[in-house]
Scaffold this active site. Structure first.
Site, PDB file in Angstrom:
ATOM      1  CE1 TYR A   1      72.996  45.254  31.513  1.00 15.89           C
ATOM      2  CE2 TYR A   1      75.240  46.098  31.372  1.00 15.89           C
ATOM      3  CZ  TYR A   1      74.151  45.701  32.129  1.00 15.89           C
ATOM      4  OH  TYR A   1      74.224  45.746  33.488  1.00 15.89           O
TER       5      TYR A   1
ATOM      6  CE1 TYR B   1      79.055  47.151  32.950  1.00 14.93           C
ATOM      7  CE2 TYR B   1      77.942  45.068  33.344  1.00 14.93           C
ATOM      8  CZ  TYR B   1      77.975  46.449  33.432  1.00 14.93           C
ATOM      9  OH  TYR B   1      76.928  47.121  34.000  1.00 14.93           O
TER      10      TYR B   1
ATOM     11  NE  ARG C   1      78.828  48.255  38.766  1.00 15.11           N
ATOM     12  CZ  ARG C   1      77.537  48.111  39.024  1.00 15.11           C
ATOM     13  NH1 ARG C   1      76.619  48.313  38.104  1.00 15.11           N
ATOM     14  NH2 ARG C   1      77.128  47.769  40.229  1.00 15.11           N
TER      15      ARG C   1
ATOM     16  CG  HIS D   1      75.243  44.293  38.093  1.00 16.16           C
ATOM     17  ND1 HIS D   1      76.443  44.435  37.457  1.00 16.16           N
ATOM     18  CD2 HIS D   1      74.386  45.141  37.467  1.00 16.16           C
ATOM     19  CE1 HIS D   1      76.325  45.332  36.484  1.00 16.16           C
ATOM     20  NE2 HIS D   1      75.081  45.772  36.467  1.00 16.16           N
TER      21      HIS D   1
ATOM     22  CG  HIS E   1      70.412  46.741  36.444  1.00 17.16           C
ATOM     23  ND1 HIS E   1      70.852  47.924  36.990  1.00 17.16           N
ATOM     24  CD2 HIS E   1      71.393  46.322  35.615  1.00 17.16           C
ATOM     25  CE1 HIS E   1      72.056  48.208  36.499  1.00 17.16           C
ATOM     26  NE2 HIS E   1      72.406  47.254  35.658  1.00 17.16           N
TER      27      HIS E   1
END
Lengths: 206, 240
Positions: free
Chosen positions: B106, B145, B155, B158, B160
């Site tokens: 991120y 990740y 995870r 995905h 959000h």
């Protein structure tokens, strides 16, 4: 053939996660991308009423401030009207009634400037005491939490408020009341949110 | 016409607050029951957004942060509709998304995962649904990740998704997963949702009809917000 109820079902919530800022407040994530971020100005310059600041902490079950929270505010203007087609009337130009704030990454403190809302009409023609509606998301919160902020200088209105009075445990009602003080000549309301413990904040299933 | 109240949220389809396998929830989950509230004007109204609030490029994550070229990764289109439980479209509502880059990192000053930051990828976008509730984004497929929960938790890929709807009671944040991802059934955050069908509803389906040949692959993802009562009765004009 049996009759069916062909409703869709609400999408399930998932946590906003630790990086909610990237999506909803990218400046806080450390980069600049949009012409404008949303939710910084709740009341606008033309709103009538008393200018106030509301601030606090979100405190977890260990007594620690939660430092990655995002809160949204939804409120009526000083006349008790929401900026929405069903909000009860017209609002001042620029009054949005919606705000978005994040907690400080170091201290967990959050705060926003707005105008104090007026009493809005509740169910069955009963006035609701002035209040702010809050929605709280963070890592570890699986579905956003809804609560309300009432004001300690509205004791008479609070005593008659249909929502406060719905809370059977009278001791818990205090968790919804913000405490007023003055700082540099300006009213500041303190509203700490406790996620657990004996003085856990009242959260609403709305 | 006066807007009616929302249907009660079916909490059996929603994750409970306390989900110990997702460890962060343990200290952040309220323990007392929520107080059930019938809707008032505070809940049936909500913020209204317009095209002045956002820019047309905001929904194109391939372009909206590009500095020196395109982002690295598999180019994808994510599209669908925002609907309510009555299958009615939710028009003119704000949809915001955020995600990791193709390497699973991120662009956040708190993310220290060892995958590189992509100089051309911000990882966020936003749009307003059209009059029929449609929305679309162009982006790259996010990478999986690792995260600190159990030692070896990953995870699934995905995105959000944050949606408003027409009243504050509809406010929702969820996550979009991708069809076929083997990490989905292993994820403690996915498994906070108790109902298998509700999990399935968060998995975007490969949509070859919306794929642009030789350019981008597409996934379709419909988002369902709470419905509202509608039946009119003479003695209750605001709805049932």
């Amino acid at each position: 053939m049996p009759q069916k109820l062909d409703y869709l079902r609400e999408s399930a919530s998932q946590t906003a996660g630790p990086y909610v800022h990237i999506g909803l407040a990218p400046g806080a994530a450390g980069f600049d991308i949009y012409r404008q971020e949303l939710g910084h100005d709740i009341a606008g310059p033309n709103a009538a009423g008393e200018r106030i600041r509301v601030e606090g902490l979100v405190i977890d079950g260990m007594g620690s401030p939660v430092k990655d929270v995002l809160l949204e505010v939804w409120q009526a203007n000083a006349a008790g009207i929401y900026a929405h087609p069903e909000g009860g009337g017209e609002v001042e130009e620029g009054f949005r009634g919606w705000g978005r704030v994040i907690t400080d990454f170091e201290t967990g403190e959050w705060g926003f400037d707005t105008v104090k809302p007026g009493a809005a009409m509740g169910r069955n023609g009963r006035l609701m005491a002035p209040h702010l509606n809050l929605w709280i998301v963070a890592r570890g919160i699986n579905i956003g939490l809804n609560t309300r902020v009432y004001f300690d200088d509205e004791a008479e209105a609070n005593a008659a408020d249909p929502v406060i009075n719905m809370i059977e445990w009278e001791k818990r009602r205090a968790s919804l009341i913000a405490t007023r003080s003055m700082r540099d000549g300006k009213p500041v309301y303190r509203f700490d949110i406790r996620l657990q413990g004996d003085d856990e904040t009242v959260f609403f299933d709305i | 016409m006066k807007q009616a109240e929302f249907y009660q949220r079916d909490r059996r389809l929603q994750p409970p607050a306390l989900t110990p396998d997702y460890k962060t929830s343990v200290a952040r989950s309220p323990r007392y029951s929520m107080i059930s509230l019938q809707n008032s004007v505070s809940e049936i109204t909500g913020p209204v957004f317009g095209h002045n609030d956002i820019d047309p490029i905001d929904n194109d994550l391939i372009l909206n942060y590009a500095k020196s070229g395109d982002p690295i990764g598999e180019r994808i289109i994510v599209h669908g509709r925002v609907l309510d439980e009555n299958a009615r479209p939710v028009p003119n509502t704000l949809v915001e998304i955020w995600q990791a880059n193709a390497g699973g990192r991120y662009r956040h000053k708190k993310d220290s995962y060892l995958a590189p930051i992509d100089p051309n990828f911000g990882g966020c976008g936003r749009t307003i649904t059209d009059e029929n509730g449609h929305y679309f984004f162009r982006t790259v497929k996010p990478g999986a990740y690792p995260w600190r929960n159990w030692v070896n938790n990953w995870r699934p890929a995905h995105i959000h998704v944050s949606v408003f709807g027409s009243g504050f009671a509809q406010r929702l944040i969820t996550q979009l997963y991708f069809e076929g991802d083997p990490l989905i059934p292993h994820c403690p955050i996915v498994k906070t949702i108790p109902d298998p069908d509700a999990i399935e509803q968060l998995i975007a389906k490969l949509d070859l009809n919306a794929t642009i040949p030789l350019d981008s692959i597409a996934y379709k993802f419909d988002i369902v917000l709470r419905g509202r009562r509608s039946t009119m009765f003479e003695n209750r004009l605001e709805g049932n």
